[in-house]
Scaffold this motif. Structure first.
Motif, PDB file in Angstrom:
ATOM      1  N   PRO A 150      45.661  46.482  44.315  1.00 37.44           N
ATOM      2  CA  PRO A 150      45.511  45.132  43.768  1.00 37.44           C
ATOM      3  C   PRO A 150      44.859  44.227  44.810  1.00 37.44           C
ATOM      4  O   PRO A 150      44.933  44.506  46.018  1.00 37.44           O
ATOM      5  CB  PRO A 150      46.957  44.704  43.484  1.00 37.44           C
ATOM      6  CG  PRO A 150      47.783  45.498  44.448  1.00 37.44           C
ATOM      7  CD  PRO A 150      47.070  46.824  44.585  1.00 37.44           C
ATOM      8  N   ALA A 151      44.212  43.179  44.360  1.00 42.98           N
ATOM      9  CA  ALA A 151      43.556  42.255  45.295  1.00 42.98           C
ATOM     10  C   ALA A 151      44.581  41.732  46.294  1.00 42.98           C
ATOM     11  O   ALA A 151      45.658  41.281  45.920  1.00 42.98           O
ATOM     12  CB  ALA A 151      42.925  41.101  44.532  1.00 42.98           C
ATOM     13  N   GLY A 152      44.233  41.813  47.572  1.00 44.51           N
ATOM     14  CA  GLY A 152      45.144  41.402  48.621  1.00 44.51           C
ATOM     15  C   GLY A 152      46.025  42.517  49.126  1.00 44.51           C
ATOM     16  O   GLY A 152      46.713  42.368  50.138  1.00 44.51           O
ATOM     17  N   GLY A 153      46.023  43.662  48.436  1.00 42.19           N
ATOM     18  CA  GLY A 153      46.811  44.810  48.853  1.00 42.19           C
ATOM     19  C   GLY A 153      45.937  45.863  49.495  1.00 42.19           C
ATOM     20  O   GLY A 153      44.715  45.712  49.597  1.00 42.19           O
ATOM     21  N   SER A 154      46.569  46.972  49.907  1.00 43.48           N
ATOM     22  CA  SER A 154      45.816  48.035  50.574  1.00 43.48           C
ATOM     23  C   SER A 154      46.241  49.425  50.143  1.00 43.48           C
ATOM     24  O   SER A 154      45.727  50.414  50.666  1.00 43.48           O
ATOM     25  CB  SER A 154      45.990  47.921  52.103  1.00 43.48           C
ATOM     26  OG  SER A 154      47.365  48.013  52.459  1.00 43.48           O
ATOM     27  N   ARG A 155      47.180  49.502  49.175  1.00 39.56           N
ATOM     28  CA  ARG A 155      47.657  50.806  48.726  1.00 39.56           C
ATOM     29  C   ARG A 155      47.400  50.990  47.235  1.00 39.56           C
ATOM     30  O   ARG A 155      47.449  50.010  46.469  1.00 39.56           O
ATOM     31  CB  ARG A 155      49.157  50.962  49.005  1.00 39.56           C
ATOM     32  CG  ARG A 155      49.524  50.937  50.480  1.00 39.56           C
ATOM     33  CD  ARG A 155      50.981  51.329  50.689  1.00 39.56           C
ATOM     34  NE  ARG A 155      51.896  50.491  49.935  1.00 39.56           N
ATOM     35  CZ  ARG A 155      52.347  49.306  50.328  1.00 39.56           C
ATOM     36  NH1 ARG A 155      51.941  48.813  51.491  1.00 39.56           N
ATOM     37  NH2 ARG A 155      53.190  48.626  49.581  1.00 39.56           N
ATOM     38  N   PRO A 156      47.141  52.211  46.791  1.00 36.25           N
ATOM     39  CA  PRO A 156      46.880  52.448  45.368  1.00 36.25           C
ATOM     40  C   PRO A 156      48.071  52.053  44.500  1.00 36.25           C
ATOM     41  O   PRO A 156      49.210  52.414  44.792  1.00 36.25           O
ATOM     42  CB  PRO A 156      46.643  53.964  45.310  1.00 36.25           C
ATOM     43  CG  PRO A 156      46.238  54.353  46.691  1.00 36.25           C
ATOM     44  CD  PRO A 156      47.005  53.443  47.593  1.00 36.25           C
ATOM     45  N   LEU A 157      47.783  51.310  43.447  1.00 32.61           N
ATOM     46  CA  LEU A 157      48.802  50.918  42.482  1.00 32.61           C
ATOM     47  C   LEU A 157      48.234  50.907  41.066  1.00 32.61           C
ATOM     48  O   LEU A 157      48.876  51.377  40.125  1.00 32.61           O
ATOM     49  CB  LEU A 157      49.366  49.526  42.812  1.00 32.61           C
ATOM     50  CG  LEU A 157      50.379  48.979  41.800  1.00 32.61           C
ATOM     51  CD1 LEU A 157      51.650  49.827  41.793  1.00 32.61           C
ATOM     52  CD2 LEU A 157      50.700  47.515  42.081  1.00 32.61           C
ATOM     53  N   LEU A 158      47.016  50.369  40.913  1.00 31.32           N
ATOM     54  CA  LEU A 158      46.378  50.236  39.612  1.00 31.32           C
ATOM     55  C   LEU A 158      45.434  51.405  39.350  1.00 31.32           C
ATOM     56  O   LEU A 158      45.003  52.082  40.277  1.00 31.32           O
ATOM     57  CB  LEU A 158      45.589  48.929  39.549  1.00 31.32           C
ATOM     58  CG  LEU A 158      46.355  47.650  39.878  1.00 31.32           C
ATOM     59  CD1 LEU A 158      45.401  46.475  40.009  1.00 31.32           C
ATOM     60  CD2 LEU A 158      47.424  47.369  38.835  1.00 31.32           C
ATOM     61  N   GLY A 159      45.107  51.605  38.086  1.00 28.07           N
ATOM     62  CA  GLY A 159      44.067  52.564  37.747  1.00 28.07           C
ATOM     63  C   GLY A 159      42.692  51.934  37.866  1.00 28.07           C
ATOM     64  O   GLY A 159      42.554  50.733  38.149  1.00 28.07           O
ATOM     65  N   THR A 160      41.660  52.731  37.646  1.00 28.48           N
ATOM     66  CA  THR A 160      40.318  52.167  37.557  1.00 28.48           C
ATOM     67  C   THR A 160      40.181  51.359  36.267  1.00 28.48           C
ATOM     68  O   THR A 160      39.296  50.526  36.142  1.00 28.48           O
ATOM     69  CB  THR A 160      39.256  53.273  37.593  1.00 28.48           C
ATOM     70  OG1 THR A 160      39.543  54.235  36.564  1.00 28.48           O
ATOM     71  CG2 THR A 160      39.230  53.963  38.939  1.00 28.48           C
ATOM     72  N   ASN A 161      41.034  51.619  35.301  1.00 28.22           N
ATOM     73  CA  ASN A 161      41.294  50.778  34.134  1.00 28.22           C
ATOM     74  C   ASN A 161      40.045  50.206  33.464  1.00 28.22           C
ATOM     75  O   ASN A 161      39.789  48.997  33.499  1.00 28.22           O
ATOM     76  CB  ASN A 161      42.249  49.637  34.521  1.00 28.22           C
ATOM     77  CG  ASN A 161      43.619  50.164  34.938  1.00 28.22           C
ATOM     78  OD1 ASN A 161      43.828  51.358  34.986  1.00 28.22           O
ATOM     79  ND2 ASN A 161      44.540  49.275  35.218  1.00 28.22           N
ATOM     80  N   PRO A 162      39.297  51.076  32.798  1.00 29.65           N
ATOM     81  CA  PRO A 162      38.059  50.621  32.162  1.00 29.65           C
ATOM     82  C   PRO A 162      38.287  49.792  30.907  1.00 29.65           C
ATOM     83  O   PRO A 162      39.310  49.930  30.217  1.00 29.65           O
ATOM     84  CB  PRO A 162      37.347  51.936  31.812  1.00 29.65           C
ATOM     85  CG  PRO A 162      38.464  52.924  31.658  1.00 29.65           C
ATOM     86  CD  PRO A 162      39.483  52.532  32.679  1.00 29.65           C
ATOM     87  N   LEU A 163      37.306  48.960  30.614  1.00 28.68           N
ATOM     88  CA  LEU A 163      37.287  48.099  29.435  1.00 28.68           C
ATOM     89  C   LEU A 163      35.930  48.283  28.766  1.00 28.68           C
ATOM     90  O   LEU A 163      34.902  48.232  29.434  1.00 28.68           O
ATOM     91  CB  LEU A 163      37.473  46.639  29.849  1.00 28.68           C
ATOM     92  CG  LEU A 163      37.445  45.571  28.761  1.00 28.68           C
ATOM     93  CD1 LEU A 163      38.697  45.674  27.894  1.00 28.68           C
ATOM     94  CD2 LEU A 163      37.348  44.184  29.399  1.00 28.68           C
ATOM     95  N   ALA A 164      35.934  48.496  27.456  1.00 23.64           N
ATOM     96  CA  ALA A 164      34.675  48.678  26.720  1.00 23.64           C
ATOM     97  C   ALA A 164      34.658  47.759  25.508  1.00 23.64           C
ATOM     98  O   ALA A 164      35.695  47.521  24.880  1.00 23.64           O
ATOM     99  CB  ALA A 164      34.514  50.127  26.280  1.00 23.64           C
ATOM    100  N   PHE A 165      33.455  47.272  25.174  1.00 21.82           N
ATOM    101  CA  PHE A 165      33.273  46.325  24.070  1.00 21.82           C
ATOM    102  C   PHE A 165      31.960  46.644  23.375  1.00 21.82           C
ATOM    103  O   PHE A 165      30.987  47.024  24.031  1.00 21.82           O
ATOM    104  CB  PHE A 165      33.231  44.898  24.615  1.00 21.82           C
ATOM    105  CG  PHE A 165      32.859  43.844  23.600  1.00 21.82           C
ATOM    106  CD1 PHE A 165      33.807  43.335  22.729  1.00 21.82           C
ATOM    107  CD2 PHE A 165      31.560  43.362  23.517  1.00 21.82           C
ATOM    108  CE1 PHE A 165      33.472  42.358  21.795  1.00 21.82           C
ATOM    109  CE2 PHE A 165      31.206  42.395  22.582  1.00 21.82           C
ATOM    110  CZ  PHE A 165      32.178  41.891  21.721  1.00 21.82           C
ATOM    111  N   SER A 166      31.944  46.521  22.050  1.00 22.28           N
ATOM    112  CA  SER A 166      30.688  46.739  21.322  1.00 22.28           C
ATOM    113  C   SER A 166      30.579  45.746  20.172  1.00 22.28           C
ATOM    114  O   SER A 166      31.559  45.489  19.452  1.00 22.28           O
ATOM    115  CB  SER A 166      30.609  48.170  20.790  1.00 22.28           C
ATOM    116  OG  SER A 166      29.289  48.495  20.414  1.00 22.28           O
TER     117      SER A 166
END
Length: 340
Positions: A150-166
């Motif tokens: 997460p922003a401000g952190g340094s260790r993995p916590l979130l996914g790459t978590n894609p978002l798509a729109f059409s």
């Protein structure tokens, strides 16, 4: 210098299907996976194209996907469809739930599809684009394993978590985007590693929490969100909407498949489909044409529309064939032909 091999779409599809079925994927799963990754490769999306066959086979070998799972599709509410992938690939679950999602969106104006317990590795844009081609506005999102700090952190916590729109465009290809909320998709770092290339210093940090240009260090450390806190907030939104909201897990509660069969790579995906005709009635065509002003103004400034490059690549592939790096082609043919 990278050299390429050119395949027809039929040759690329045959290669994909032969590899997947050889290692145990059922024909329905092999067909669904092939349709997705060949479409992405055709559009020159190298990080999510035929290269992904390698991880499909590796995940299967490590017990991370059920290769013959039969999705269970449920009609749970007037505007809700649920698809339990039963630890199978998400793509077949989407394809089998899609007709009911379309029907509900056209009947009620909006519909949601929750895909649970799925192995998800693929690009989201083919799914939302297929809905926009039916005249619907579509949104899709999915969490992934904890690769991103997460922003401000340094260790993995979130996914790459894609978002798509059409967005459907009268007489034109849909306006479509698909991006990770990390600086890049993880596959891009993997491709740099395979090619022996360094990465930009704002993509990831190493295990020491410091910026790195070494893809090996990046893969051991943590990727970064785009736009700092803004990308981090969007990533958290996706974790919530495609996780707890649909009764599924958060990204850090999953783990990639491992050689010891100790991984837990299954998670959820949320799709939202909106029928503009239900909102706008007989004025729909006017308002869709009105939306074209925005696209025209973007192009008038010399800027590029998201998806424009993909559609240009699609036309090239139709004319000249699908190009993949020769090294990847050799790796895939070895995978297809090697003794089991």
């Amino acid at each position: 210098m990278t050299t390429f091999v050119t395949l027809t779409q039929e040759e690329a599809s045959q290669l994909s299907h032969e590899i997947l079925t050889r290692y145990g994927y059922s024909r329905p799963h092999a067909a669904a996976i092939t349709r997705n990754i060949v479409a992405v490769q055709r559009d020159e999306g190298h990080s999510h194209g035929l290269y992904r066959l390698i991880s499909c086979v590796e995940t299967l070998r490590r017990g991370g996907v059920s290769p013959d799972a039969v999705p269970r599709i449920e009609d749970t509410a007037p505007s809700v469809v649920r698809a339990d992938a039963n630890n199978g690939c998400s793509l077949l679950a989407f394809e089998q739930a899609r007709p009911l999602l379309l029907d509900k969106a056209r009947t009620n104006g909006i519909a949601l599809l929750a895909i649970n317990n799925s192995f998800h590795f693929s690009a989201l844009w083919p799914e939302v684009e297929s809905l926009a081609e039916e005249g619907l506005v579509a949104l899709a999102m999915t969490p992934s394993h904890a690769f991103v700090a997460p922003a401000g952190g340094s260790r993995p916590l979130l996914g790459t978590n894609p978002l798509a729109f059409s967005w459907p465009r009268p007489g034109r290809d849909p306006f479509t985007f698909d991006f990770a909320t990390s600086m890049v998709a993880r596959g891009e770092i993997e491709l740099h590693r395979r090619a022996g290339k360094s990465i930009p210093d704002n993509w990831a940090v190493g295990e020491d929490g410091l910026s790195t240009t070494d893809p090996e260090e990046a893969l051991r450390g943590a990727m970064l969100t785009f736009g700092a806190y803004k990308g981090s907030a969007l990533s958290m939104m996706i974790e919530l909407l495609a996780g707890p909201l649909i009764g599924d897990v958060l990204g850090h509660e999953t783990r990639p498949a491992t050689a010891e069969n100790s991984g837990r790579p299954w998670h959820g995906e949320l799709l939202i489909a909106i029928d503009p005709h239900k909102l706008l009635g007989d004025t729909m065509h006017y308002h869709l044409e009105h939306a074209e002003i925005l696209f025209e103004e973007v192009l008038a400034q010399g800027a590029r529309l998201p998806s424009q490059r993909r559609y240009e690549a699609r036309m090239r592939s139709k004319e000249t064939g699908i190009n993949i790096p020769e090294a990847l082609y050799q790796e895939l043919t070895m995978l297809r032909d090697a003794p089991l």
